[in-house]
Motif scaffolding. Structure first.
Motif, PDB file in Angstrom:
ATOM      1  N   PRO A 170       9.729 -27.990  31.340  1.00 37.79           N
ATOM      2  CA  PRO A 170      10.905 -27.840  32.207  1.00 37.79           C
ATOM      3  C   PRO A 170      11.733 -26.594  31.868  1.00 37.79           C
ATOM      4  CG  PRO A 170      11.151 -29.753  30.737  1.00 37.79           C
ATOM      5  CD  PRO A 170       9.784 -29.188  30.496  1.00 37.79           C
ATOM      6  N   VAL A 171      12.332 -26.013  32.922  1.00 39.35           N
ATOM      7  CA  VAL A 171      13.263 -24.894  32.771  1.00 39.35           C
ATOM      8  C   VAL A 171      14.587 -25.380  33.352  1.00 39.35           C
ATOM      9  CG1 VAL A 171      13.723 -22.472  33.320  1.00 39.35           C
ATOM     10  CG2 VAL A 171      11.358 -23.279  33.119  1.00 39.35           C
ATOM     11  N   LYS A 172      15.678 -25.252  32.577  1.00 41.68           N
ATOM     12  CA  LYS A 172      16.992 -25.776  32.998  1.00 41.68           C
ATOM     13  C   LYS A 172      17.391 -25.299  34.392  1.00 41.68           C
ATOM     14  CE  LYS A 172      19.077 -26.239  28.514  1.00 41.68           C
ATOM     15  NZ  LYS A 172      19.710 -25.345  27.540  1.00 41.68           N
ATOM     16  N   GLY A 173      17.630 -26.245  35.279  1.00 38.46           N
ATOM     17  CA  GLY A 173      18.119 -25.924  36.620  1.00 38.46           C
ATOM     18  C   GLY A 173      17.084 -25.310  37.561  1.00 38.46           C
ATOM     19  N   LYS A 174      15.824 -25.269  37.141  1.00 33.79           N
ATOM     20  CA  LYS A 174      14.784 -24.600  37.946  1.00 33.79           C
ATOM     21  C   LYS A 174      13.560 -25.516  38.068  1.00 33.79           C
ATOM     22  CE  LYS A 174      16.786 -20.427  37.826  1.00 33.79           C
ATOM     23  NZ  LYS A 174      16.974 -19.480  38.906  1.00 33.79           N
ATOM     24  N   ASP A 175      12.552 -25.009  38.814  1.00 35.82           N
ATOM     25  CA  ASP A 175      11.263 -25.697  38.844  1.00 35.82           C
ATOM     26  C   ASP A 175      10.593 -25.606  37.477  1.00 35.82           C
ATOM     27  OD1 ASP A 175      11.491 -26.437  41.482  1.00 35.82           O
ATOM     28  OD2 ASP A 175      10.297 -24.757  42.264  1.00 35.82           O
ATOM     29  N   MET A 176       9.561 -26.431  37.278  1.00 30.99           N
ATOM     30  CA  MET A 176       8.821 -26.417  36.017  1.00 30.99           C
ATOM     31  C   MET A 176       8.084 -25.079  35.862  1.00 30.99           C
ATOM     32  SD  MET A 176       9.490 -29.616  35.304  1.00 30.99           S
ATOM     33  CE  MET A 176       8.428 -30.251  34.016  1.00 30.99           C
ATOM     34  N   VAL A 177       7.864 -24.658  34.623  1.00 30.59           N
ATOM     35  CA  VAL A 177       7.015 -23.491  34.407  1.00 30.59           C
ATOM     36  C   VAL A 177       5.650 -24.002  33.937  1.00 30.59           C
ATOM     37  CG1 VAL A 177       7.770 -23.071  32.002  1.00 30.59           C
ATOM     38  CG2 VAL A 177       6.773 -21.217  33.341  1.00 30.59           C
ATOM     39  N   SER A 178       4.585 -23.447  34.498  1.00 28.57           N
ATOM     40  CA  SER A 178       3.245 -23.837  34.073  1.00 28.57           C
ATOM     41  C   SER A 178       2.862 -23.048  32.818  1.00 28.57           C
ATOM     42  CB  SER A 178       2.245 -23.591  35.198  1.00 28.57           C
ATOM     43  OG  SER A 178       2.352 -22.272  35.686  1.00 28.57           O
ATOM     44  N   VAL A 179       2.132 -23.706  31.913  1.00 23.79           N
ATOM     45  CA  VAL A 179       1.738 -23.074  30.650  1.00 23.79           C
ATOM     46  C   VAL A 179       0.256 -23.362  30.368  1.00 23.79           C
ATOM     47  CG1 VAL A 179       4.056 -23.295  29.660  1.00 23.79           C
ATOM     48  CG2 VAL A 179       2.359 -25.096  29.234  1.00 23.79           C
ATOM     49  N   LYS A 180      -0.323 -22.563  29.460  1.00 27.82           N
ATOM     50  CA  LYS A 180      -1.705 -22.831  29.034  1.00 27.82           C
ATOM     51  C   LYS A 180      -1.850 -22.463  27.567  1.00 27.82           C
ATOM     52  CE  LYS A 180      -3.806 -18.309  29.975  1.00 27.82           C
ATOM     53  NZ  LYS A 180      -4.870 -17.551  30.668  1.00 27.82           N
TER      54      LYS A 180
ATOM     55  N   VAL B 210       4.001 -32.215  21.699  1.00 28.28           N
ATOM     56  CA  VAL B 210       4.867 -31.116  21.256  1.00 28.28           C
ATOM     57  C   VAL B 210       5.567 -30.504  22.474  1.00 28.28           C
ATOM     58  CG1 VAL B 210       4.929 -28.795  20.235  1.00 28.28           C
ATOM     59  CG2 VAL B 210       3.515 -30.586  19.185  1.00 28.28           C
ATOM     60  N   LEU B 211       4.798 -30.274  23.542  1.00 28.56           N
ATOM     61  CA  LEU B 211       5.370 -29.649  24.748  1.00 28.56           C
ATOM     62  C   LEU B 211       6.457 -30.528  25.367  1.00 28.56           C
ATOM     63  CD1 LEU B 211       2.207 -28.116  26.488  1.00 28.56           C
ATOM     64  CD2 LEU B 211       3.943 -26.957  25.124  1.00 28.56           C
ATOM     65  N   ALA B 212       6.318 -31.848  25.215  1.00 24.47           N
ATOM     66  CA  ALA B 212       7.277 -32.788  25.820  1.00 24.47           C
ATOM     67  C   ALA B 212       8.659 -32.664  25.195  1.00 24.47           C
ATOM     68  CB  ALA B 212       6.758 -34.209  25.691  1.00 24.47           C
ATOM     69  N   THR B 213       8.765 -32.014  24.029  1.00 24.43           N
ATOM     70  CA  THR B 213      10.066 -31.903  23.358  1.00 24.43           C
ATOM     71  C   THR B 213      10.807 -30.620  23.742  1.00 24.43           C
ATOM     72  OG1 THR B 213       9.141 -30.697  21.470  1.00 24.43           O
ATOM     73  CG2 THR B 213       9.126 -33.109  21.333  1.00 24.43           C
ATOM     74  N   ILE B 214      10.176 -29.766  24.575  1.00 26.80           N
ATOM     75  CA  ILE B 214      10.728 -28.436  24.839  1.00 26.80           C
ATOM     76  C   ILE B 214      11.423 -28.355  26.197  1.00 26.80           C
ATOM     77  CG2 ILE B 214      10.129 -25.985  25.161  1.00 26.80           C
ATOM     78  CD1 ILE B 214       7.723 -26.506  23.346  1.00 26.80           C
ATOM     79  N   THR B 215      12.582 -27.694  26.240  1.00 26.54           N
ATOM     80  CA  THR B 215      13.187 -27.284  27.513  1.00 26.54           C
ATOM     81  C   THR B 215      13.540 -25.809  27.380  1.00 26.54           C
ATOM     82  OG1 THR B 215      14.115 -29.476  27.821  1.00 26.54           O
ATOM     83  CG2 THR B 215      15.040 -27.731  29.173  1.00 26.54           C
ATOM     84  N   LEU B 216      13.221 -25.021  28.403  1.00 27.44           N
ATOM     85  CA  LEU B 216      13.444 -23.574  28.327  1.00 27.44           C
ATOM     86  C   LEU B 216      14.637 -23.162  29.174  1.00 27.44           C
ATOM     87  CD1 LEU B 216       9.727 -22.490  28.859  1.00 27.44           C
ATOM     88  CD2 LEU B 216      10.952 -22.469  26.686  1.00 27.44           C
ATOM     89  N   ASP B 217      15.122 -21.954  28.930  1.00 29.52           N
ATOM     90  CA  ASP B 217      16.123 -21.342  29.800  1.00 29.52           C
ATOM     91  C   ASP B 217      15.443 -20.247  30.613  1.00 29.52           C
ATOM     92  OD1 ASP B 217      18.613 -22.651  29.051  1.00 29.52           O
ATOM     93  OD2 ASP B 217      18.287 -21.753  27.076  1.00 29.52           O
ATOM     94  N   ALA B 218      15.843 -20.106  31.877  1.00 25.82           N
ATOM     95  CA  ALA B 218      15.321 -19.016  32.703  1.00 25.82           C
ATOM     96  C   ALA B 218      15.923 -17.706  32.188  1.00 25.82           C
ATOM     97  CB  ALA B 218      15.696 -19.252  34.160  1.00 25.82           C
ATOM     98  N   PRO B 219      15.317 -16.551  32.401  1.00 28.11           N
ATOM     99  CA  PRO B 219      14.027 -16.382  33.070  1.00 28.11           C
ATOM    100  C   PRO B 219      12.840 -16.554  32.116  1.00 28.11           C
ATOM    101  CG  PRO B 219      14.964 -14.238  32.511  1.00 28.11           C
ATOM    102  CD  PRO B 219      15.939 -15.268  32.025  1.00 28.11           C
ATOM    103  N   VAL B 220      11.724 -16.960  32.693  1.00 29.15           N
ATOM    104  CA  VAL B 220      10.466 -17.030  31.935  1.00 29.15           C
ATOM    105  C   VAL B 220       9.476 -16.131  32.662  1.00 29.15           C
ATOM    106  CG1 VAL B 220       8.649 -18.546  31.045  1.00 29.15           C
ATOM    107  CG2 VAL B 220      10.962 -19.447  31.367  1.00 29.15           C
ATOM    108  N   LYS B 221       8.693 -15.369  31.880  1.00 29.00           N
ATOM    109  CA  LYS B 221       7.739 -14.439  32.510  1.00 29.00           C
ATOM    110  C   LYS B 221       6.304 -14.827  32.147  1.00 29.00           C
ATOM    111  CE  LYS B 221      10.136 -10.167  33.477  1.00 29.00           C
ATOM    112  NZ  LYS B 221      11.472 -10.344  32.875  1.00 29.00           N
TER     113      LYS B 221
END
Lengths: 421, 111
Positions: free
Chosen positions: B51-61, B77-88
């Protein structure tokens, strides 16, 4: 009325590849119309990997594949409009769209490329008895909820249909903490790739119930379960094999339908088997100057081949705008027979250069010969160890073979092992 | 096991021998390599969302295939993370996840 050299309807992988190709062929006055708020189409929700092996020679996820093209579109400054929904198309290439920014606008296009993609077969199209509780989704809708919005559609899941989207969603839902009870497939084989059966089902011990279908959906407000049954060789459910599975969600992965409402508006001839336009080797439809490519033309298994087809359509549209599209020679109709369900293109020209002919088969066959014949002579043959409905096949017909065709149609057929030639 | 290297889907059998493995059912050398890898150290590329705060989810691999048995641990591990935009695209979201030497990277732009 504003004139645009090439209008492209749809900004998914087909639309973007067509735009880049038309640009590289020298056309600058291009406009992509995309109804969603971003380019990339359905790839944005296909977060799994396996895209691009043929086209880019590396394994990408869906969003990365889309990004490669989006970067190119932006670098070349190809104009596009988001939130722009095309509402009408005529055979003489008047394109009407609506958007919040522009209101209703009609453009006069030099050429049009149809790249609208496809949509999923819904419950309404499947005729499954039962009431209408919450908890029934197409696999692609669930994929959008999970991968873009982060919402889980349910916890205890049955999937009907073993196409690739269904298989991919079985894994996604499992990784997100849901329990997938079973994947039911009406046919005696899966329409999905082996790789997905192994990595999406077998890895998580999810049973694949071949020759099974959902015969009833239970639940009033929310799905409480489904009844499944084995089917006989005529795909009719066998009463004595009915079995109840408790679940809160049913996902449907039962095939894709090209989205050709606009194509019909323009009165373009459609192929009953593909659900897409009938086209020639340039991907030109029955309306002059209107081209079609990607899943709106016929449903592809791999986006790589969508890009390839869209590049061809883009280059053809550019040639049409310049008055250089060569439709010389006789028109040859391509007829699929004997185990071949359809071909794309459905017609070609004797003087049109090399042609790659794509086709799908009706069943799984081992050790077959693909034969192209013009009624008098066999003009092409190729042996295949294995062909399956889930894997698109192709053959390359050289220009000099096409020049020598007698008559005005050719047949593409499968000669099975031991069958008399 | 079914070979997934190409669309043929050969049914493979693997036998343990004194000096390694004996693979049968394959019709090409790639099948043998696949079968042995599946029996000794199976790996899978992980794709998921964060998840990204206030935005759509970001896909990762995962930047490379991970050991198959660590897939669920990595998802946790991924379930514990929330990111801030922007993500590139290409941003490292988790470096060297669970000591595997593999990074988790973003596959989408979230402006």
């Amino acid at each position: 009325m504003k004139h645009v050299d090439i209008v492209i309807i749809g900004g998914g992988p087909a639309g973007m590849a067509a735009a880049v190709s038309a640009y590289k062929a020298g056309i600058r006055d291009i406009l992509i119309l995309e109804r969603d708020q971003h380019l990339g189409g359905i790839l944005q929700q296909c977060i799994h990997n396996g895209f691009g092996l043929h086209h880019f020679g590396e394994e990408l996820t869906g969003p990365e594949y889309a990004w490669r093209y989006e970067e190119e579109v932006q670098k070349l400054n190809i104009p596009y409009k988001l939130g722009a929904m095309v509402t009408d198309l005529t055979a003489d290439r008047k394109v009407t769209y609506i958007s919040e920014e522009d209101g209703e606008v009609t453009l006069d296009a030099g050429a049009v490329i149809l790249a609208m993609g496809c949509r999923e077969r819904s419950r309404g199209a499947l005729n499954i008895p039962g009431v209408r509780p919450a908890g029934i989704y197409t696999a692609g809708t669930a994929q959008r909820f999970v991968n873009i919005k982060g919402y889980m559609p349910g916890k205890n899941i049955v999937i009907l249909g073993s196409g690739d989207i269904g298989l991919i969603m079985a894994r996604r839902m499992t990784l997100e903490g849901a329990k997938v009870q079973a994947v039911c497939e009406l046919m005696p084989y899966s329409g999905g790739l082996n790789r997905n059966i192994v990595q999406c089902l077998n890895d998580f011990n999810i049973p694949l119930r071949l020759s099974h279908t959902v015969v009833q959906i239970h639940g009033k407000d929310r799905v409480t379960g489904v009844t499944i049954a084995k089917v006989d060789e005529n795909r009719q459910p066998i009463e004595s094999t009915r079995e109840f599975i408790e679940c809160d969600t049913l996902l449907l992965s039962c095939g894709l339908l090209p989205e050709n409402e606009l194509t019909k508006c323009a009165g373009i001839t459609l192929d009953r088997v593909t659900g897409g336009a009938v086209c020639d080797s340039y991907r030109q439809t029955s309306a002059k100057g209107i081209f079609s490519c990607g899943n709106v033309l016929h449903v592809h298994d791999l986006v790589d081949f969508v890009s390839e087809e869209a590049e061809l359509a883009g280059a053809s549209a550019a040639a049409y705008v310049r008055g250089e599209l060569s439709t010389n020679g006789r028109v040859i109709a391509v007829n699929p027979t004997g185990g071949v369900r359809y071909t794309v293109p459905q017609m070609l020209y004797t003087e049109g250069g090399d042609v790659k002919l794509f086709f799908r088969v009706a069943d799984i066959y081992n050790n077959v010969t693909v034969r192209v014949s013009d009624g008098n002579n066999i003009i092409f043959e190729k042996k295949r160890k294995k062909v399956a409905p889930g894997e698109m096949e192709s053959i390359a017909l050289k220009a000099d073979i096409l020049k020598n065709i007698n008559g005005d149609n050719i047949t593409v057929t499968l000669i099975k092992e031991g069958e008399k030639a | 096991m079914i070979c997934i290297v190409c669309p043929m889907g050969c049914p493979l059998s693997v036998e343990k021998t004194a000096d390694g493995f004996k693979v049968s059912g394959n019709t090409c050398p790639r099948g043998e390599k696949y079968a042995i890898a599946e029996c000794t150290a199976p790996t899978r590329t992980l794709t998921s969302i964060v998840p990204v705060k206030g935005k759509d989810m970001v896909s990762v691999k995962s930047s490379a295939p991970l050991p198959k048995e660590k897939i669920f641990d990595c998802v946790n591990v991924l379930a514990t993370i929330t990111l801030d935009a922007p993500v590139k695209v290409g941003d490292i979201i988790v470096k060297d996840i669970l000591g595997t030497g593999v990074d988790i990277v973003a596959t989408k732009n979230i402006p």
